[in-house]
Write a protein that holds these residues in place. Structure first.
Motif, PDB file in Angstrom:
ATOM      1  N   SER A 167      33.371   1.190 -25.123  1.00 20.51           N
ATOM      2  CA  SER A 167      34.637   0.780 -25.713  1.00 20.51           C
ATOM      3  C   SER A 167      34.766  -0.723 -25.520  1.00 20.51           C
ATOM      4  O   SER A 167      34.619  -1.221 -24.399  1.00 20.51           O
ATOM      5  CB  SER A 167      35.790   1.511 -25.020  1.00 20.51           C
ATOM      6  N   VAL A 168      35.012  -1.453 -26.612  1.00 23.39           N
ATOM      7  CA  VAL A 168      35.143  -2.912 -26.561  1.00 23.39           C
ATOM      8  C   VAL A 168      36.479  -3.305 -27.174  1.00 23.39           C
ATOM      9  O   VAL A 168      36.778  -2.922 -28.308  1.00 23.39           O
ATOM     10  CB  VAL A 168      33.992  -3.614 -27.313  1.00 23.39           C
ATOM     11  N   ARG A 213      39.824   0.359 -36.646  1.00 20.60           N
ATOM     12  CA  ARG A 213      38.700   0.130 -35.749  1.00 20.60           C
ATOM     13  C   ARG A 213      38.665   1.009 -34.517  1.00 20.60           C
ATOM     14  O   ARG A 213      37.636   1.101 -33.852  1.00 20.60           O
ATOM     15  CB  ARG A 213      38.700  -1.341 -35.287  1.00 20.60           C
ATOM     16  N   MET A 214      39.763   1.689 -34.192  1.00 18.36           N
ATOM     17  CA  MET A 214      39.866   2.186 -32.828  1.00 18.36           C
ATOM     18  C   MET A 214      38.909   3.316 -32.479  1.00 18.36           C
ATOM     19  O   MET A 214      38.627   3.537 -31.310  1.00 18.36           O
ATOM     20  CB  MET A 214      41.307   2.582 -32.506  1.00 18.36           C
ATOM     21  N   ASN A 215      38.383   4.054 -33.442  1.00 23.86           N
ATOM     22  CA  ASN A 215      37.421   5.102 -33.115  1.00 23.86           C
ATOM     23  C   ASN A 215      36.064   4.840 -33.754  1.00 23.86           C
ATOM     24  O   ASN A 215      35.274   5.762 -33.907  1.00 23.86           O
ATOM     25  CB  ASN A 215      37.929   6.475 -33.580  1.00 23.86           C
ATOM     26  N   HIS A 216      35.799   3.618 -34.097  1.00 16.64           N
ATOM     27  CA  HIS A 216      34.589   3.353 -34.853  1.00 16.64           C
ATOM     28  C   HIS A 216      33.401   3.072 -33.955  1.00 16.64           C
ATOM     29  O   HIS A 216      33.515   2.400 -32.938  1.00 16.64           O
ATOM     30  CB  HIS A 216      34.807   2.174 -35.797  1.00 16.64           C
ATOM     31  N   GLU A 217      32.268   3.558 -34.364  1.00 17.12           N
ATOM     32  CA  GLU A 217      31.024   3.284 -33.656  1.00 17.12           C
ATOM     33  C   GLU A 217      30.583   1.843 -33.884  1.00 17.12           C
ATOM     34  O   GLU A 217      29.880   1.275 -33.079  1.00 17.12           O
ATOM     35  CB  GLU A 217      29.940   4.254 -34.157  1.00 17.12           C
ATOM     36  N   SER A 218      31.027   1.229 -34.989  1.00 17.64           N
ATOM     37  CA  SER A 218      30.552  -0.102 -35.369  1.00 17.64           C
ATOM     38  C   SER A 218      31.348  -1.213 -34.692  1.00 17.64           C
ATOM     39  O   SER A 218      31.942  -2.062 -35.347  1.00 17.64           O
ATOM     40  CB  SER A 218      30.632  -0.257 -36.889  1.00 17.64           C
ATOM     41  N   GLY A 219      31.399  -1.191 -33.372  1.00 20.33           N
ATOM     42  CA  GLY A 219      31.936  -2.310 -32.628  1.00 20.33           C
ATOM     43  C   GLY A 219      33.406  -2.252 -32.297  1.00 20.33           C
ATOM     44  O   GLY A 219      33.911  -3.143 -31.639  1.00 20.33           O
ATOM     45  N   VAL A 253      31.962 -11.350 -23.114  1.00 21.15           N
ATOM     46  CA  VAL A 253      32.904 -10.254 -23.348  1.00 21.15           C
ATOM     47  C   VAL A 253      32.266  -8.945 -22.889  1.00 21.15           C
ATOM     48  O   VAL A 253      31.137  -8.625 -23.275  1.00 21.15           O
ATOM     49  CB  VAL A 253      33.293 -10.170 -24.837  1.00 21.15           C
ATOM     50  N   GLN A 254      33.006  -8.203 -22.071  1.00 21.67           N
ATOM     51  CA  GLN A 254      32.467  -6.995 -21.459  1.00 21.67           C
ATOM     52  C   GLN A 254      32.923  -5.731 -22.191  1.00 21.67           C
ATOM     53  O   GLN A 254      33.962  -5.716 -22.848  1.00 21.67           O
ATOM     54  CB  GLN A 254      32.900  -6.910 -19.995  1.00 21.67           C
ATOM     55  N   SER A 255      32.142  -4.693 -22.040  1.00 16.58           N
ATOM     56  CA  SER A 255      32.490  -3.371 -22.549  1.00 16.58           C
ATOM     57  C   SER A 255      32.633  -2.417 -21.381  1.00 16.58           C
ATOM     58  O   SER A 255      32.067  -2.639 -20.302  1.00 16.58           O
ATOM     59  CB  SER A 255      31.407  -2.862 -23.502  1.00 16.58           C
ATOM     60  N   THR A 256      33.416  -1.384 -21.590  1.00 15.14           N
ATOM     61  CA  THR A 256      33.518  -0.311 -20.602  1.00 15.14           C
ATOM     62  C   THR A 256      33.154   0.999 -21.295  1.00 15.14           C
ATOM     63  O   THR A 256      33.164   1.094 -22.515  1.00 15.14           O
ATOM     64  CB  THR A 256      34.933  -0.208 -20.017  1.00 15.14           C
ATOM     65  N   SER A 257      32.841   1.997 -20.507  1.00 17.75           N
ATOM     66  CA  SER A 257      32.461   3.287 -21.080  1.00 17.75           C
ATOM     67  C   SER A 257      33.467   4.351 -20.699  1.00 17.75           C
ATOM     68  O   SER A 257      34.185   4.232 -19.695  1.00 17.75           O
ATOM     69  CB  SER A 257      31.059   3.698 -20.612  1.00 17.75           C
ATOM     70  N   VAL A 258      33.528   5.379 -21.523  1.00 19.24           N
ATOM     71  CA  VAL A 258      34.383   6.533 -21.271  1.00 19.24           C
ATOM     72  C   VAL A 258      33.616   7.793 -21.626  1.00 19.24           C
ATOM     73  O   VAL A 258      32.653   7.753 -22.394  1.00 19.24           O
ATOM     74  CB  VAL A 258      35.690   6.466 -22.089  1.00 19.24           C
ATOM     75  N   GLU A 259      34.041   8.911 -21.049  1.00 19.53           N
ATOM     76  CA  GLU A 259      33.442  10.209 -21.354  1.00 19.53           C
ATOM     77  C   GLU A 259      34.496  11.089 -22.002  1.00 19.53           C
ATOM     78  O   GLU A 259      35.605  11.218 -21.486  1.00 19.53           O
ATOM     79  CB  GLU A 259      32.930  10.879 -20.078  1.00 19.53           C
ATOM     80  N   PRO A 317      42.602   5.083 -26.611  1.00 19.29           N
ATOM     81  CA  PRO A 317      42.886   5.375 -25.204  1.00 19.29           C
ATOM     82  C   PRO A 317      43.799   6.577 -25.014  1.00 19.29           C
ATOM     83  O   PRO A 317      44.381   6.742 -23.951  1.00 19.29           O
ATOM     84  CB  PRO A 317      43.562   4.089 -24.727  1.00 19.29           C
ATOM     85  N   GLY A 318      43.945   7.405 -26.053  1.00 19.91           N
ATOM     86  CA  GLY A 318      44.814   8.570 -25.956  1.00 19.91           C
ATOM     87  C   GLY A 318      44.078   9.776 -25.421  1.00 19.91           C
ATOM     88  O   GLY A 318      43.659   9.822 -24.268  1.00 19.91           O
TER      89      GLY A 318
END
Length: 772
Positions: A556-557, A63-69, A541-547, A74-75
């Motif tokens: 990122s959730v 799941r860690m790089n998936h667009e589907s939720g 449940v919150q999400s955060t964003s990264v660039e 974090p690397g």
């Protein structure tokens, strides 16, 4: 979720090991296998077993790089696949996530059993291997132990100390690249509302040179290409990058490029595994058949610091060809979109080939090979990392790269342009969201209007100047959002003294590390949620964003229950500190934390490129921040792309000395050490080593695995020595040496930073190596 001020309950499974697993003697055997592939698979399997991540580990992998939720790795900051690839993962990403998801815990019982003095004698691996921090702790000087503290009291300690400062510039607020965009925005807002621009960050040690160079040449501090450009370019020039360890998902792009016939030139003093062949793990047939794909068509090994001379030589060759070949230059592009071309052409003409060969450490024929690849390609991308930036002349080198791109119009069109590789997951987002000790007036004006504050205008402190200010007693409060500052910064003993001189140090962390043990008179450890974990707030449940490294912003959730009910999110910790320090603030800190969409709405008004943030970040793959230079809009004083005319630096080591560059091992992520192995370089059970050219070893009477002493000489003439490191013969140019950070950071004096970028010159230390 339980109240964050409940008494901390130590999890029943808290049985920390005292140190790393037993290891055997140091070993070295040259590595001759493709990057990734079965070696990576075996390494990951062993790591999952060791960490006991039999279920959570594989779930994270899926799941860690998936667009589907799922959640974003974090690397590194390499972009996610644009075609929906469901195994867009890598060995180090899996290790990074599993390291965070460990079942080991560090709580009140652990700190009661171990004093700070005792823990200071543990290895850095052993410290982080104890597991996740479970609740806020405060240092008790009387017992030399960390003891529990409630979140309310912790915030009040921070707030009271900040309120009592006679000048807000006596505080510094450090940021690691792991911090999400929303927390980043609140963090810089807190600092500026307090009245300071003292916002040092990890970029000051990594890609500051890239940002300053690209801003000067093109009017933007970022690269202009995206992953789609990598998919269609004719030629890739990879400079100073160890992709297999530092951006492993780049291997997919390199393999794809080779298969479709693109030319790939790796430029690095060391020929790394990623510059030879790879087996991409998600290509199951190739994995089953042990079928590898080449990742290069040409490897060049300039001396350390010789990249600028190589690029100058390529440009000189192109300009010489242009006298007989009108197509060698894109004259229309140069005339329409650039300035300073004639001066640059004259400079190249006046630079003798003999000097290019001497400074680059390459023969003229090798330079011409690279130039021929560049000339024959219709579209070229030049990508680089810290091997280019961590030098005195890092800014000049990146500008020279831009010069080369401009000659053939490799800008503003598909498949062409500059592409710096950021090493940490959101370090580029940190800068975009306001972590900048030298903010522009335009940024501050927009922030003031959006947030109703009067931000300070004077420039603040970067990483090096913050350490120096702490050492002088001018900065007395140091707050770090993530990272391991004590080890990441240069001149380790000096940095330790600086931190210990502070009145208060605050570390917001997920795991125990050296920076918790090198602290001020008062010290707090504030444990935060990891990116793998669900962030429950009043609004859900919150999400955060990264660039990412190519300016794509996405959500990122977390997927996992938090390691402890007493952890707070990074935005909540920032808001708690801010309210305590600014009790009369008009900023709605608590309201922001209820729903991060509210933070993003404010960000959309305050930050250029983040307009309509909440809608666009929820689009498939998120959105790309606009890059004016990609559209051939140059926000430079001339309104054009600007050629630079810097002289070549003298990078040839003096007789008897070597140029040493620090780097990471493969089983390492920044200052986090997973093991003492470096598979791709053939090293086992050893980190205190130095890689040397065999002729340099012979000249000094040094044999393989001999103990040696390494002494650096700083700009001010002072020396620093590491004793008893083991010598490893390696394919590296004469006059060059390499070894691991953070152990070798001690060799870089606090004053040894670039006058162009203020970055520590970690990749160009002047050393002598003698048999111990």
């Amino acid at each position: 979720m339980s109240s964050p001020d409940d008494p901390q309950q130590e999890p029943a499974r808290d049985e920390p090991a005292v140190g790393p697993d037993p290891v055997g003697p140091p070993q070295f055997a040259p590595y001759h296998h493709p990057a990734a592939g079965w070696g990576a698979a075996k390494s990951v399997t062993r790591f999952l077993v060791k960490e006991g991540a039999y279920v959570d580990g594989p779930r994270a992998i899926m799941r860690m790089n998936h667009e589907s939720g799922g959640f974003d790795c974090p690397g590194c900051a390499w972009p996610d696949d644009t075609k929906g690839l469901h195994l867009d993962i890598c060995e180090n990403g899996i290790k990074h996530v599993t390291w965070e998801m460990t079942r080991k815990r560090v709580g009140r019982d652990f700190f009661a059993a171990h004093s700070v003095t005792e823990l200071s004698g543990w290895s850095d691996f052993a410290l982080e291997d104890q597991g996740r921090l479970t609740g806020p702790m405060v240092y008790d000087a009387g017992s030399d132990h960390y003891v529990p503290i409630s979140w309310k009291d912790a915030f009040e300690l921070v707030g009271r100390t900040l309120r009592e400062l006679d000048d807000p510039n006596r505080a510094a607020f450090y940021t690691s690249g792991r911090l999400g965009n929303e927390a980043t925005f609140l963090y810089q807002l807190m600092a500026r509302e307090l009245g300071t621009n003292n916002l040092p960050d990890c970029s000051n040690m990594c890609h500051e040179a890239s940002g300053r160079a690209l801003q000067a040449s093109l009017g933007t501090g970022k690269g202009t290409v995206d992953l789609k450009d990598w998919e269609v370019t004719d030629a890739l020039f990879i400079m100073g990058v160890n992709a297999a360890s530092n951006a492993p998902r780049m291997l997919t792009a390199l393999a794809d490029a080779h298969r479709r016939g693109a030319q790939i030139v790796h430029i690095n003093p060391l020929i790394e595994a990623a510059a030879t062949r790879t087996i991409v793990p998600h290509e199951f047939v190739d994995m089953a058949l042990f079928k590898s794909t080449k990742t290069s068509t040409l490897n060049l090994q300039p001396r350390i610091g010789g990249d600028m001379a190589l690029v100058r030589g390529m440009a000189k060759a192109i300009l010489e060809q242009a006298t007989a070949d009108p197509q060698a230059l894109d004259r229309q592009f140069i005339e329409r979109h650039t300035t300073g071309f004639e001066a640059y052409r004259a400079l190249c003409g006046a630079t003798p080939w003999e000097e290019i060969e001497r400074q680059s450490g390459l023969g003229r024929a090798e330079v011409l090979k690279a130039a021929r690849v560049y000339r024959d390609a219709d579209r070229s991308i030049v990508s680089w990392c810290l091997g280019v930036t961590q030098h005195e002349h890092g800014v000049d080198t990146v500008r020279e790269i831009v010069n080369l791109l401009l000659l053939r119009g490799n800008l503003g069109r598909e498949g062409a342009g500059p592409s710096p590789v950021r090493g940490h997951s959101n370090v580029q987002g940190n800068r975009a969201c306001g972590i900048d000790h030298r903010p522009s007036p335009e940024f501050l004006d927009r922030l003031a209007e959006a947030c109703g504050i009067d931000p300070p205008r004077a420039h603040g402190l970067d990483t090096v100047s913050a350490v120096e200010a702490m050492r002088r007693g001018e900065v007395t409060v140091f707050v770090a959002m993530g990272g391991n500052f004590a080890l990441a910064a240069p001149d380790t003993p000096y940095t330790y003294e600086a931190l210990r001189g502070c009145e208060l140090t605050v570390q917001v962390s997920t795991k125990l590390n050296r920076s918790h043990l090198v602290h001020g008179r008062q010290a707090l450890i504030l444990p935060c949620l990891g990116r793998t974990e669900k962030d429950h707030q009043r609004g859900g449940v919150q999400s955060t964003s990264v660039e990412d490294s190519m300016s794509m912003v996405h959500l990122s959730v977390g997927m996992k229950r938090p390691a402890s009910p007493h952890l707070l999110s990074e935005p909540a910790i920032v808001a708690g500190m801010a309210r305590a320090a600014l009790p009369d603030s008009g900023t709605p800190w608590e309201w922001y934390i209820e729903d991060y969409d509210r933070i993003r709405d404010t960000m959309s008004r305050a930050l250029d490129g983040f307009e309509d943030f909440n809608r666009r970040v929820r689009l498939p793959l998120g959105f790309r921040i606009k890059q004016p230079a990609r559209e051939l809009v140059f926000l430079t004083p001339s309104g054009r792309a600007e050629f630079s005319t810097a002289p070549l630096p003298d990078v040839v080591p003096a007789p008897g000395t070597l140029a040493l560059g620090t780097m990471r091992s493969h089983d390492q992520w920044n200052t986090t050490i997973y093991s003492d192995n470096d598979r791709y370089r053939g090293v086992r059970n050893l980190r205190t080593l130095v890689f040397l050219n065999t002729d340099d070893m012979r000249e000094r009477g040094i044999a393989e695995l001999d103990p040696v002493d390494i002494t650096s000489t700083a700009k001010d003439g002072s020396t620093r020595t590491l004793n008893g490191y083991l010598a490893i013969p390696y394919d590296i140019p004469r006059g060059c040496a390499a070894g691991y950070m953070p152990e070798m950071n001690v060799l870089c004096a606090i004053g040894d930073y670039s006058t162009q970028s203020d970055q520590p010159i970690m990749k160009h230390l002047k050393v002598t190596v003698t048999k111990a």
